[in-house]
Write a protein that holds these residues in place. Structure first.
Motif, PDB file in Angstrom:
ATOM      1  N   GLN A  88     -46.718  21.068  14.797  1.00 22.90           N
ATOM      2  CA  GLN A  88     -47.114  22.097  13.508  1.00 22.90           C
ATOM      3  C   GLN A  88     -47.617  23.458  14.233  1.00 22.90           C
ATOM      4  O   GLN A  88     -47.773  24.438  13.409  1.00 22.90           O
ATOM      5  N   ARG A  89     -47.501  23.642  15.733  1.00 24.99           N
ATOM      6  CA  ARG A  89     -47.918  24.975  16.300  1.00 24.99           C
ATOM      7  C   ARG A  89     -46.729  25.711  16.033  1.00 24.99           C
ATOM      8  O   ARG A  89     -45.531  25.651  16.073  1.00 24.99           O
ATOM      9  N   ASP A  90     -47.096  27.103  15.590  1.00 28.79           N
ATOM     10  CA  ASP A  90     -46.004  28.233  15.383  1.00 28.79           C
ATOM     11  C   ASP A  90     -45.485  28.751  16.692  1.00 28.79           C
ATOM     12  O   ASP A  90     -46.132  29.774  17.056  1.00 28.79           O
ATOM     13  N   LEU A  91     -44.451  28.454  17.352  1.00 20.56           N
ATOM     14  CA  LEU A  91     -44.244  28.887  18.586  1.00 20.56           C
ATOM     15  C   LEU A  91     -42.746  29.278  18.592  1.00 20.56           C
ATOM     16  O   LEU A  91     -42.013  28.496  18.004  1.00 20.56           O
ATOM     17  N   ALA A  92     -42.509  30.435  19.332  1.00 16.15           N
ATOM     18  CA  ALA A  92     -41.204  30.748  19.561  1.00 16.15           C
ATOM     19  C   ALA A  92     -40.792  29.900  20.674  1.00 16.15           C
ATOM     20  O   ALA A  92     -40.514  30.720  21.853  1.00 16.15           O
ATOM     21  N   LEU A  93     -40.463  28.842  20.676  1.00 17.80           N
ATOM     22  CA  LEU A  93     -39.988  27.940  21.909  1.00 17.80           C
ATOM     23  C   LEU A  93     -38.420  28.113  22.000  1.00 17.80           C
ATOM     24  O   LEU A  93     -37.988  27.816  21.339  1.00 17.80           O
ATOM     25  N   VAL A  94     -38.258  28.360  23.286  1.00 20.33           N
ATOM     26  CA  VAL A  94     -36.754  28.905  23.602  1.00 20.33           C
ATOM     27  C   VAL A  94     -36.059  27.492  23.970  1.00 20.33           C
ATOM     28  O   VAL A  94     -36.585  26.611  24.892  1.00 20.33           O
TER      29      VAL A  94
ATOM     30  N   ARG B 259     -47.215  20.568  46.320  1.00 25.74           N
ATOM     31  CA  ARG B 259     -46.102  20.746  45.162  1.00 25.74           C
ATOM     32  C   ARG B 259     -46.926  20.712  43.664  1.00 25.74           C
ATOM     33  O   ARG B 259     -47.905  19.784  43.492  1.00 25.74           O
ATOM     34  N   ALA B 260     -46.675  21.479  42.911  1.00 22.03           N
ATOM     35  CA  ALA B 260     -47.394  21.527  41.597  1.00 22.03           C
ATOM     36  C   ALA B 260     -46.329  22.216  40.288  1.00 22.03           C
ATOM     37  O   ALA B 260     -45.382  22.739  40.828  1.00 22.03           O
ATOM     38  N   LYS B 261     -46.675  21.900  39.344  1.00 20.42           N
ATOM     39  CA  LYS B 261     -46.131  23.051  38.208  1.00 20.42           C
ATOM     40  C   LYS B 261     -47.137  24.067  38.154  1.00 20.42           C
ATOM     41  O   LYS B 261     -48.174  24.175  38.505  1.00 20.42           O
ATOM     42  N   TYR B 262     -46.203  25.221  37.517  1.00 19.04           N
ATOM     43  CA  TYR B 262     -46.778  26.526  37.477  1.00 19.04           C
ATOM     44  C   TYR B 262     -46.819  27.040  36.061  1.00 19.04           C
ATOM     45  O   TYR B 262     -45.773  26.809  35.518  1.00 19.04           O
ATOM     46  N   PHE B 263     -47.853  27.838  35.609  1.00 14.27           N
ATOM     47  CA  PHE B 263     -48.071  28.596  34.474  1.00 14.27           C
ATOM     48  C   PHE B 263     -47.729  30.066  35.083  1.00 14.27           C
ATOM     49  O   PHE B 263     -48.261  30.242  35.800  1.00 14.27           O
TER      50      PHE B 263
ATOM     51  N   PHE C 160     -37.510  25.450  34.328  1.00 16.86           N
ATOM     52  CA  PHE C 160     -38.929  25.597  33.612  1.00 16.86           C
ATOM     53  C   PHE C 160     -38.760  24.350  32.558  1.00 16.86           C
ATOM     54  O   PHE C 160     -37.638  24.488  31.839  1.00 16.86           O
ATOM     55  N   GLU C 161     -39.956  24.013  32.216  1.00 12.87           N
ATOM     56  CA  GLU C 161     -39.922  23.086  31.180  1.00 12.87           C
ATOM     57  C   GLU C 161     -40.435  23.368  29.863  1.00 12.87           C
ATOM     58  O   GLU C 161     -40.229  22.721  28.911  1.00 12.87           O
ATOM     59  N   LYS C 162     -41.209  24.591  29.845  1.00 15.25           N
ATOM     60  CA  LYS C 162     -41.631  25.196  28.500  1.00 15.25           C
ATOM     61  C   LYS C 162     -41.565  26.776  28.591  1.00 15.25           C
ATOM     62  O   LYS C 162     -41.711  27.193  29.905  1.00 15.25           O
ATOM     63  N   LEU C 163     -41.146  27.436  27.453  1.00 16.12           N
ATOM     64  CA  LEU C 163     -41.025  28.687  27.613  1.00 16.12           C
ATOM     65  C   LEU C 163     -41.429  29.438  26.273  1.00 16.12           C
ATOM     66  O   LEU C 163     -40.977  28.930  25.247  1.00 16.12           O
ATOM     67  N   ILE C 164     -42.273  30.200  26.098  1.00 16.87           N
ATOM     68  CA  ILE C 164     -42.433  31.152  24.770  1.00 16.87           C
ATOM     69  C   ILE C 164     -42.047  32.688  25.201  1.00 16.87           C
ATOM     70  O   ILE C 164     -42.344  32.909  26.174  1.00 16.87           O
TER      71      ILE C 164
ATOM     72  N   VAL D 244     -43.768  36.956  28.002  1.00 13.39           N
ATOM     73  CA  VAL D 244     -42.980  35.815  28.394  1.00 13.39           C
ATOM     74  C   VAL D 244     -44.228  34.769  28.999  1.00 13.39           C
ATOM     75  O   VAL D 244     -44.403  35.348  30.062  1.00 13.39           O
ATOM     76  N   VAL D 245     -44.120  33.465  28.577  1.00 14.07           N
ATOM     77  CA  VAL D 245     -45.060  32.710  28.962  1.00 14.07           C
ATOM     78  C   VAL D 245     -44.205  31.380  29.440  1.00 14.07           C
ATOM     79  O   VAL D 245     -43.369  30.814  28.517  1.00 14.07           O
ATOM     80  N   MET D 246     -44.104  31.016  30.585  1.00 12.84           N
ATOM     81  CA  MET D 246     -43.394  29.833  30.866  1.00 12.84           C
ATOM     82  C   MET D 246     -44.153  28.737  31.982  1.00 12.84           C
ATOM     83  O   MET D 246     -45.274  28.947  32.603  1.00 12.84           O
ATOM     84  N   VAL D 247     -43.762  27.586  31.747  1.00 14.84           N
ATOM     85  CA  VAL D 247     -44.356  26.416  32.614  1.00 14.84           C
ATOM     86  C   VAL D 247     -43.197  25.947  33.386  1.00 14.84           C
ATOM     87  O   VAL D 247     -42.226  25.308  32.747  1.00 14.84           O
ATOM     88  N   THR D 248     -43.306  25.976  34.872  1.00 16.18           N
ATOM     89  CA  THR D 248     -42.011  25.379  35.798  1.00 16.18           C
ATOM     90  C   THR D 248     -42.225  23.853  35.819  1.00 16.18           C
ATOM     91  O   THR D 248     -43.308  23.342  35.359  1.00 16.18           O
TER      92      THR D 248
END
Lengths: 444, 444
Positions: free
Chosen positions: B438-444, B348-352, B378-382, B394-398
């Motif tokens: 401070q990072r300029d991200l389009a986090l959904v 088991r792992a998280k994935y990018f 997913f816990e993160k998404l740009i 689209v970049v995501m981390v599950t």
């Protein structure tokens, strides 16, 4: 070849309980790895017979009489985790004379009387191991004496006190003040109710003495350590250091060169990209330089019941292997050549100085003339206006100079009319810090 | 008790010369620390008798006949630094049958035939040490088998290949492309002329096999390692990972739990404040989790003539101590219980994941439905616009999921009409990454 190893335990505090936990919990693996048929605790010296104990400690095991442990012919190995100096020393000496092997976690005792106790162990063909006395769960002593045995260690830089590292981390990352950081360390269980030995650097000094002795095969005494605590550290000092690319840590340094050995403990600025700068919270680390191996670092928990107990039980396993090999004799052949300490004028470092200077014409010239006349230049300097319009904040980092010359400089600066006060001064170690360009600094 | 220790050396390349340098340069300390009266190299097996050698190698010492080393009754200990597999194995076997102790730096050989050779050593009451085979100058094997011997190691995460770590550091810090980074590694001497085994992860896999065997007392074969090289890594992947707070490293993971053991080598994203993330350039480090000790890390040079030679000579010193103790027999009693590998569905792992998605209505809904139907969120998404207006990056981390389930997700995504291409996919390890505000991200 004795296959059933019986242990006597002096002390049953948090580490003692951790040891009993590991001996029981990992018994199968312990037996497999040492080849013993059984490893068990036979007797435990405690202060209070009536106190409620865990399930692995029964009534028959505990005693308040030291001789029940020290004179029991069935006990092969004595673990000392009672702490303190005089009583612990007396018990260990008796156990050694009774040909029992010793594992101890007692840094105070070993820093003061290590040489003497090791000699007594040698006379009695007994092992004496004390991995847990420095940096808890990190196998640093073994790495120095075995893993890096073939190398010539020239420098060790250690973060070897968890209390102060926790406080400095909080002061750096969360901008807490000294008192707040100390209170948090107490609340989190990372500071004792009387944290004097930690804050004054004495605890770290004891560990650096042990490291210097082993790493340099030298006789170093606690009195030989140059000691400065972290009591005077302020959030402002940390902040100004950060502006110049440095992180403040309470650092132990042991260094040797052809001029001799120096050992010190003091708050030191290190470049923020140095591996030691990312050792956070209560963690410990020891950075080791060897002539052949170059830079290595050993990182891990510096205290805590189970990490410390791991180090103790690993020592116990080494002793058991020696017993089983029928080779219960140390090949303890350290270099007995005389230890020469560096003279003050041979101890060289860069320094961070923070001053409040009167904002008058010629102030800067008087200041720089002190450095010129003492033949030291500075590599970094910030001058910032202060709320009081009559004063300016001046922060500088010198090039390398001797400790005696630096003391002369400080003395000269204090005598200048234009200097209101020398706010703080710190040693700087670990190479050049890059000042990030984007930082808004008034660099001269 | 033999006091004058004579060594046979198989191979005289950079490491071999480093060994001769250290044996001569540190002879006084070596003798002091082991108690031997002398330690010297008696014979050296070379390919070319005529080649010019350093001042410490005379004509009488070198030979092209292996039996001059292996059959010489005066030689107590054979150091194998010739590399390769078949010939080296044959020589070591012969030396062991002649009751000579062995120190080897040969990770290829030990990863493939370590168990077999260790058994043969045991049969012949000979020592067989190989610290230098993993992470060069870092005394990691000794730390696992001795320093942390009392603990139950559950996880090791290693940066154990200097070539790929150097390249990834350059790609991360200086934004070099893959080919440029490889060329620099070659120019700096950190990559061999044929770097295939490094880039494909095979070199790291060999080291992880050795670590897993020792750390878990288990039989792990090279074939058991899940292997993915760094050949497909791009500067864009690294950059997107950094935006999410991660650093890309070629990482070896050895993990065990009640379901079994897994060993893998692949490019992995780790949080940028994880201690492994600050292991730069050609340096190696092994992060070790033990049930009792918690987190420790061992850092240092992973290769190089003198660091590797330091590890070899430290092994030699251990062997000499054993010889002098008259205890030339390993207490080699590893747990021989059967090794169970984890099933794919238990890993088991998280994935990018990084995708190019067609910028049409409903695209995002189709994508999320794949995750919903496979029961992973997913816990993160740009999501970022691309130059081509028809596509979005689209970049995501599950969240954590099994390897089998993740493969199913990738398969389902590839079958979506709205997905143009799956650009890349990486495992994520080492806990949660903080995305700096401070990072300029389009986090959904």
């Amino acid at each position: 070849m004795k296959n059933n190893i019986e242990i006597g335990l002096l002390g049953l505090g948090t580490v003692g309980n951790g040891i009993i936990h590991i001996l029981n919990h990992h018994k199968k693996e312990l037996i497999a790895k040492t080849g013993a048929t059984d490893v068990s605790v036979r007797k435990v010296l405690v202060r209070d017979l009536e106190k409620q104990r865990g399930e692995n400690v029964n009534k028959e095991m505990v005693t308040t009489k030291a001789e029940d442990v020290l004179d029991d012919p069935n006990i092969d190995l004595v673990i000392e985790v009672m702490g303190g100096i005089d009583e612990a020393k007396q018990y260990i000496e008796k156990a050694l004379r009774n040909k029992k092997h010793i594992v101890s976690a007692n840094k105070d005792l070993i820093a003061l009387h290590g040489d003497e106790l090791l000699s007594l162990a040698e006379e009695n063909n007994a092992e004496f191991l004390y991995e847990a006395s420095v940096a808890g769960g990190i196998p640093i002593l073994r790495s120095l004496t075995e893993g890096l045995a073939s190398d010539r260690i020239t420098k060790m830089i250690g973060i070897v006190n968890g209390t102060t590292n926790y406080m400095l981390t909080k002061m750096t990352k969360e901008e807490l003040g000294y008192d707040e950081a100390l209170q948090q360390a107490k609340d989190q269980g990372f500071a004792e109710s009387d944290p004097t030995a930690d804050l004054e650097g004495l605890d770290a000094a004891r560990k650096m003495v042990i490291l210097a002795r082993l790493g340099f095969s030298a006789s170093v005494r606690l009195d030989d350590v140059y000691l400065k605590g972290m009591n005077a550290v302020t959030a402002e000092d940390i902040d100004f250091g950060q502006q110049l690319g440095y992180t403040l840590k309470l650092i132990g340094i042991a260094h040797r060169n052809e001029e001799g050995i120096e050992v010190s403990v003091e708050p030191v600025f290190i470049p923020e990209d140095h591996p030691l700068a990312s050792v956070h919270d209560e963690y410990n680390a020891v950075y080791v330089y060897g002539e052949a191996v170059g830079e290595t670092m050993f990182y891990g928990p510096g205290a805590g019941s189970l990490p410390t107990a791991t180090a103790v039980v690993s020592d116990v396993m080494s002793v058991i292997r020696q017993i089983r090999l029928g080779a219960a004799t140390q090949v303890n052949v350290a270099d007995k050549s005389e230890t020469v300490l560096k003279k003050e004028e041979d101890i060289r470092a860069k320094y961070f100085i923070r001053l409040h200077v009167r904002d008058v014409a010629g102030a800067f010239k008087s200041l720089t003339s002190v450095f010129t006349s003492n033949k030291v230049s500075f590599e970094k300097l910030i001058q910032l206006p202060m709320e009081s319009e009559e004063l300016a904040e001046v922060v500088m980092v010198t090039h390398e100079t001797s400790r005696t010359n630096f003391e002369q400089i400080i003395n000269d600066i204090e005598n200048l009319d234009v200097v209101e006060t020398v706010k703080s001064r710190y040693r700087v170690e670990g190479g050049e810090a890059d000042v990030p360009e984007q930082r808004d600094l008034a660099l001269v």
